[in-house]
Scaffold this motif. Structure first.
Motif, short mmCIF file in Angstrom:
data_model
loop_
_atom_site.label_atom_id
_atom_site.label_comp_id
_atom_site.label_asym_id
_atom_site.label_seq_id
_atom_site.Cartn_x
_atom_site.Cartn_y
_atom_site.Cartn_z
N ASN B 172 34.07 36.94 31.52
CA ASN B 172 35.31 37.61 31.13
C ASN B 172 35.04 38.83 30.26
O ASN B 172 35.76 39.81 30.33
CB ASN B 172 36.23 36.64 30.39
N LYS B 173 33.99 38.73 29.44
CA LYS B 173 33.65 39.89 28.60
C LYS B 173 33.12 41.02 29.48
O LYS B 173 33.37 42.20 29.22
CB LYS B 173 32.65 39.50 27.52
N LEU B 175 34.08 41.46 32.57
CA LEU B 175 35.30 41.97 33.20
C LEU B 175 36.03 42.93 32.27
O LEU B 175 36.49 44.00 32.68
CB LEU B 175 36.20 40.79 33.57
N LEU B 176 36.09 42.54 31.01
CA LEU B 176 36.76 43.39 30.01
C LEU B 176 36.09 44.76 29.94
O LEU B 176 36.77 45.80 29.99
CB LEU B 176 36.69 42.71 28.63
N LEU B 177 34.76 44.77 29.85
CA LEU B 177 34.04 46.05 29.77
C LEU B 177 34.23 46.86 31.04
O LEU B 177 34.41 48.07 31.00
CB LEU B 177 32.55 45.81 29.51
N ARG B 178 34.20 46.17 32.19
CA ARG B 178 34.38 46.89 33.45
C ARG B 178 35.77 47.50 33.53
O ARG B 178 35.95 48.60 34.04
CB ARG B 178 34.13 45.95 34.64
N SER B 179 36.77 46.77 32.98
CA SER B 179 38.13 47.31 33.00
C SER B 179 38.23 48.56 32.12
O SER B 179 39.12 49.39 32.30
CB SER B 179 39.14 46.25 32.55
#
Lengths: 245, 274
Positions: B172-173, B175-179
Motif C-alpha cells: 500500500n505504501k 501504491l501511495l508513492l506511485r499515486s
C-alpha cells in the motif's frame, strides 16, 4: 454547465492472471464536476479500488477512456504514514516525489497542517499520534501538492466507530473548505449518504453504474448533521436495496 | 491540593516500580555471573583439584590461563587474534556489501530474480567447505583464501535476508508513492531502503555469526596463523590447553562483535520503529 474534472467514458478493464481473465469493469461511464463530492458504493469485490486506480492513472483501461482534468491526490484506507519520518516530513513527501519541494510549497503545506490542528505534532512521529490524527495527517499530505481531485479509497474504514464519525466530519469539513473535488469509494452506505453530493451505485463484477442519486440535504454538508435528518434513513433503505439487487 | 497528593502517590509508586526493576536486573546479572563462576569452578574442581579427569583430555581453567599468558609472553597472542579478526571483519564487510547490492539488483528486476533463483537456492544449500580445494588452488594458502571462504559463507545469507526484506515492503505504501507519480528510484530510496533498516540490523547479526564460521572454517582448511590455526594445530599435537584457549578467545571475540552490532542498532533504530 459546470466544468468536468473527471470523466469515465465506457471504460472497461480486464485483469489477466494465469487462471484466466476477469472483467473488473465494463462500460463504466460517469463524470465528476468541479467542486463536487461524489461517492461510489458497490457490493464487496466489485472492483472499487480498480476504479480509483483507473482514475489515478495507475491502470490504463482496456477499452474506453478515463480522462482527468487536473492533478489527483490519492488517500488510502490506512494512513500509510512512514514511521521513520516526522509528521512534517510525511506531509512533505509528495512535494519531494513531485520535485516541488520549494520553500514556498513547504510553507503552504505547513500552514495547512497548522490550520487543521496538526501544528503541535509537526515534529512528532506517527506512532505518537492517535488513529484519527494520523488520518488527518494523511489528508494534509494528500493536500500538500494542492491536487485538483481527491480520490478517497475507504479512508475511514480502518478506524474505530467513534473516531470514524469524527474523522469523517473533519475530513468533510477540510475538503469542503478547501473547495476540492472529491471521489469517494466506500462500502459504507451511511458514509456515502452523509458525505456526498451525489451517490453512484455500482453493480457486481463486471462493475458498471446501476443508479445515480443526487442527495437532497440542501445546504447541510456536515456528515453528523445529515445523519440526524429525516430523509437519511430513507436513502439508506433505498441504497441498501439497490446494492443487494 | 488533592491533585498534588495523587501525583505524589503516583511518583512514589513509580519509584517503587523502578526500584523493583533495577533489583530484578541485579538478580539476573548476579545469576549470570554465578553461572559462569560455577562452570569454570566445576571444571577446575574435577580436573586439577579432585583429579577425576586428566586435564590432558579436558584442560582446565588454570591451564587455559597459563596457556594464554604463555602466548602473550611469546608475543603471538595478539598476532593470532589479529589475523583471525582481520579476516573475519574483511569477509563480513564484503559479504554484507555484496549481499545488499545483489539483493537490490534482484529486487529491481523481476526477470533477474526469476532467472537467478534456482542458482541462489543451490549455492545456499551447498556446504561451502566442499569448495575448500578449489579455494586453495585459486587463492593460495594466505589470508585471501580464508577471506574468500568467509565471504562465501556470509554472502548468500545476506542476499536472501535483504531480498526478503525488500520484497516485504508494504504494497500500500508503494501504491501511495506511485499515486504521487514516484519512479522506481524514488520508491527505492524513499521507501524500500528505509523500511528495511530493521531487517538490515538482523541480517548483520546473522552475518556476524556466519563470518566467524567462514573464517574459522577457512583456517581449518588452510592457514599458517590465526585462532582456527591454533585449534587445528593444538588438536593435531594433543594440546587441549591450546584448543580450549583459542576457543575461549573466539567466544569472547564473537560476543564482542555481536554487541557492537547491537550498539549500532540502538543508534540507528532510535526513531525507526512504528
Amino acid at each position: 454547465m459546470k466544468k468536468q474534472m473527471l470523466r469515465f467514458s465506457r471504460a472497461s478493464l480486464i485483469y489477466h492472471t494465469r487462471h484466466g481473465e476477469t472483467v473488473a469493469a465494463e462500460n463504466l461511464s460517469f463524470t465528476v464536476d468541479e467542486g463536487e463530492f461524489v461517492a461510489i458504493i458497490g457490493p464487496s469485490g466489485c472492483g472499487k479500488t480498480t476504479l480509483l486506480s483507473l482514475a489515478a492513472g495507475l491502470l490504463k483501461p482496456s477499452a474506453g477512456e478515463v480522462e482527468t482534468f487536473g492533478s489527483c491526490g490519492y488517500m488510502l484506507q490506512k494512513d500509510e504514514l512512514f514511521p521513520w519520518r516526522t509528521i512534517e516530513k510525511n506531509i512533505f513527501l509528495p512535494l519531494e516525489i513531485k520535485r516541488q519541494n520549494t520553500a514556498e510549497n513547504r510553507e503552504r503545506a505547513r500552514a495547512l497542517a497548522v490550520k487543521y490542528g496538526l501544528g503541535d505534532f509537526l515534529q512528532s512521529y506517527p506512532s505518537e499520534l492517535s488513529g484519527g490524527m494520523r488520518q488527518r495527517a494523511a489528508l494534509i499530505r494528500t493536500l500538500a501538492t494542492d491536487p485538483d481531485i481527491l480520490l478517497l479509497d475507504e479512508p475511514f474504514s480502518a478506524l474505530d466507530y467513534q473516531t470514524r464519525l469524527n474523522v469523517c466530519d473533519d475530513v468533510a469539513a477540510i475538503i469542503r473548505s478547501e473547495g476540492k473535488t472529491a471521489l469517494l469509494i466506500t462500502h459504507d452506505i451511511s458514509e456515502a449518504i452523509s458525505l456526498a453530493d451525489r451517490v453512484l451505485v455500482l453493480t457486481k463484477r463486471p462493475a458498471h453504474v446501476a443508479f445515480t442519486h443526487e442527495m437532497d440535504f440542501g445546504d447541510v454538508k456536515k456528515p453528523l448533521s445529515r445523519r440526524e435528518m429525516p430523509q437519511f434513513s430513507g436513502w439508506f433503505e433505498k441504497l441498501w436495496k439497490e446494492l443487494n439487487q | 491540593m488533592k491533585h498534588r497528593e495523587v501525583k505524589e502517590l503516583c511518583s512514589h509508586e513509580h519509584m517503587l516500580y523502578l526500584k523493583k526493576r533495577k533489583q530484578r536486573q541485579i538478580v539476573v546479572w548476579t545469576l549470570r555471573l554465578a553461572l559462569l563462576v560455577l562452570f569454570f569452578g566445576a571444571w577446575e574442581l574435577i580436573t586439577t583439584v579432585l583429579g577425576w579427569v586428566d586435564p590432558f583430555f579436558m584442560s582446565s581453567p588454570s591451564r587455559i590461563a597459563k596457556t594464554i599468558a604463555g602466548l602473550y609472553e611469546e608475543g603471538t597472542l595478539f598476532y593470532h587474534i589479529g589475523v583471525t579478526l582481520l579476516e573475519t571483519v574483511i569477509g563480513f564487510v564484503i559479504a554484507v556489501v555484496v549481499g545488499c547490492v545483489v539483493a537490490l539488483a534482484l529486487w529491481w528486476s523481476e526477470t533477474l530474480r526469476k532467472v537467478l533463483e534456482p542458482y541462489i537456492v543451490v549455492l545456499n544449500a551447498l556446504p561451502k567447505i566442499a569448495l575448500g580445494p578449489i579455494i586453495i588452488i585459486w587463492f593460495g594458502t594466505g589470508s585471501e583464501a580464508i577471506i574468500f571462504m568467509t565471504v562465501l559463507v556470509g554472502v548468500i545469507v545476506a542476499t536472501l535476508h535483504m531480498l526478503a526484506a525488500f520484497m516485504e515492503t508494504d504494497r500500500n505504501k508503494i501504491l501511495l508513492l506511485r499515486s504521487m507519480g514516484a519512479n522506481k528510484w524514488q520508491i527505492l530510496y524513499k521507501l524500500v531502503i528505509p523500511s528495511s533498516l530493521a531487517s538490515f540490523i538482523s541480517m548483520l547479526k546473522v552475518a556476524v555469526g556466519m563470518s566467524w564460521i567462514g573464517s574459522i572454517m577457512g583456517e581449518y582448511i588452510v592457514s599458517r596463523a590465526g585462532l582456527g590455526y591454533l585449534i587445528v594445530y593444538g588438536g593435531q599435537v594433543f594440546k587441549l590447553d591450546l584448543v580450549m584457549s583459542a576457543t575461549l578467545i573466539l567466544c569472547i571475540l564473537a560476543a564482542g562483535m555481536y554487541f557492537l552490532v547491537v550498539a549500532l542498532e540502538k543508534v540507528l533504530v532510535k526513531n525507526a520503529e512504528s
